[in-house]
Design an enzyme around this catalytic site. Structure first.
Site, mmCIF file in Angstrom:
data_model
loop_
_atom_site.group_PDB
_atom_site.id
_atom_site.type_symbol
_atom_site.label_atom_id
_atom_site.label_comp_id
_atom_site.label_asym_id
_atom_site.label_seq_id
_atom_site.Cartn_x
_atom_site.Cartn_y
_atom_site.Cartn_z
ATOM 1 N N GLY A 1 -7.680 9.896 67.608
ATOM 2 C CA GLY A 1 -6.427 10.583 68.195
ATOM 3 C C GLY A 1 -6.328 10.475 69.568
ATOM 4 N N THR B 1 -4.770 16.085 73.345
ATOM 5 C CA THR B 1 -4.217 17.319 72.889
ATOM 6 C C THR B 1 -4.784 18.353 73.952
ATOM 7 O OG1 THR B 1 -4.088 18.576 70.970
ATOM 8 C CG2 THR B 1 -6.332 17.926 71.414
ATOM 9 N N TYR B 2 -4.069 19.575 73.714
ATOM 10 C CA TYR B 2 -4.523 20.561 74.527
ATOM 11 C C TYR B 2 -5.246 21.939 73.714
ATOM 12 C CZ TYR B 2 -3.323 24.578 77.701
ATOM 13 O OH TYR B 2 -3.273 25.751 78.465
ATOM 14 N N GLY C 1 -7.948 15.612 64.357
ATOM 15 C CA GLY C 1 -8.600 14.622 64.713
ATOM 16 C C GLY C 1 -10.171 15.059 64.603
ATOM 17 N N PHE D 1 -9.265 20.358 63.107
ATOM 18 C CA PHE D 1 -7.778 20.644 63.373
ATOM 19 C C PHE D 1 -7.458 21.630 64.179
ATOM 20 C CE2 PHE D 1 -9.517 23.352 59.695
ATOM 21 C CZ PHE D 1 -9.162 24.577 60.100
ATOM 22 N N CYS E 1 -0.661 14.149 71.734
ATOM 23 C CA CYS E 1 -0.852 13.037 70.552
ATOM 24 C C CYS E 1 -0.182 11.830 70.775
ATOM 25 C CB CYS E 1 -0.472 13.686 68.934
ATOM 26 S SG CYS E 1 -1.401 15.328 68.759
#
Length: 217
Positions: free
Chosen positions: A80, A83-84, A147, A159, A176
């Protein structure tokens, strides 16, 4: 009602620094590679604000210079893009031996999505998959990112479900790697939603979807 033939240890944690949780996952994974008979684990927690990139993620999706920033940034072994994570977002890290379930990564990703769709449905909301992508959407907003990393069929990472986080942290990235679809949180639909309650629902849905008995250690 089916009798569960698999146990899974549930660790319900509070806010844990990302680096500590990463070390914990890697330790659990290494122990299970060495001894595959060890029980599966589901960790539920929150993180202080942090950005993470998958192993093949493009840094162009960061809207800042990761070498000159006050933000905490980690490049890790999951799949992936960027992300945050932050408080108010429920993160789940399943450490599962897929040889007990199905040796199929696409199946596993769909099962994780199903856990979150099942959770959202409890609130009368219809979570959806987006063909070609991994995660869960709600009325066109991405509310959950997924991911994973799998070694010897044992999983790590997992997740992240946006329950009631401060969403401003997402403004500094292309979440993403998807520029044309907004990120959302369940609080947009349910303003008084409780993360504690969502934790309980996620655990319940995880047990149902994976057909396991969750045991609080």
């Amino acid at each position: 009602m089916s009798l569960h033939n698999r146990r899974c240890l549930l660790y319900n944690q509070g806010v844990i620094p990302y680096s500590d949780a990463l070390l914990w996952q890697r330790t659990l994974l290494a122990e299970r590679i060495k001894n595959p008979s060890l029980e599966d684990v589901l960790i539920l927690l929150e993180h202080p604000p942090v950005y993470t990139l998958g192993q093949g993620a493009s840094s162009e999706f960061l809207k800042f210079d990761s070498t000159k920033t006050m933000y905490e940034v980690h490049r890790v072994e999951r799949g992936g893009e960027v992300t945050y994570h932050c408080p108010g977002q429920l993160v789940g890290y399943p450490i599962l031996n897929l040889q007990r379930y199905r040796k199929d990564l696409h199946w596993y990703l769909r099962q994780l999505e199903e856990v979150l769709i099942c959770t959202i449905k409890i609130y009368g909301l219809q979570g959806e998959r987006n063909p070609g992508f991994t995660g869960v959407w709600l009325e066109g907003h991405k509310v959950a990112a997924i991911g994973i990393k799998v070694s010897r069929w044992i999983t790590m990472h997992g997740f992240a479900l946006n329950v009631c986080p401060d969403m401003t942290g997402f403004e500094h990235i292309v979440p993403c790697g998807i520029a044309d679809q907004p990120v959302g949180s369940l609080a947009q639909w349910i303003p008084d939603i409780s993360l504690l309650e969502v934790r309980s629902h996620v655990a319940q849905c995880f047990a149902e979807v994976f057909d396991v008995e969750l045991v609080t250690d």
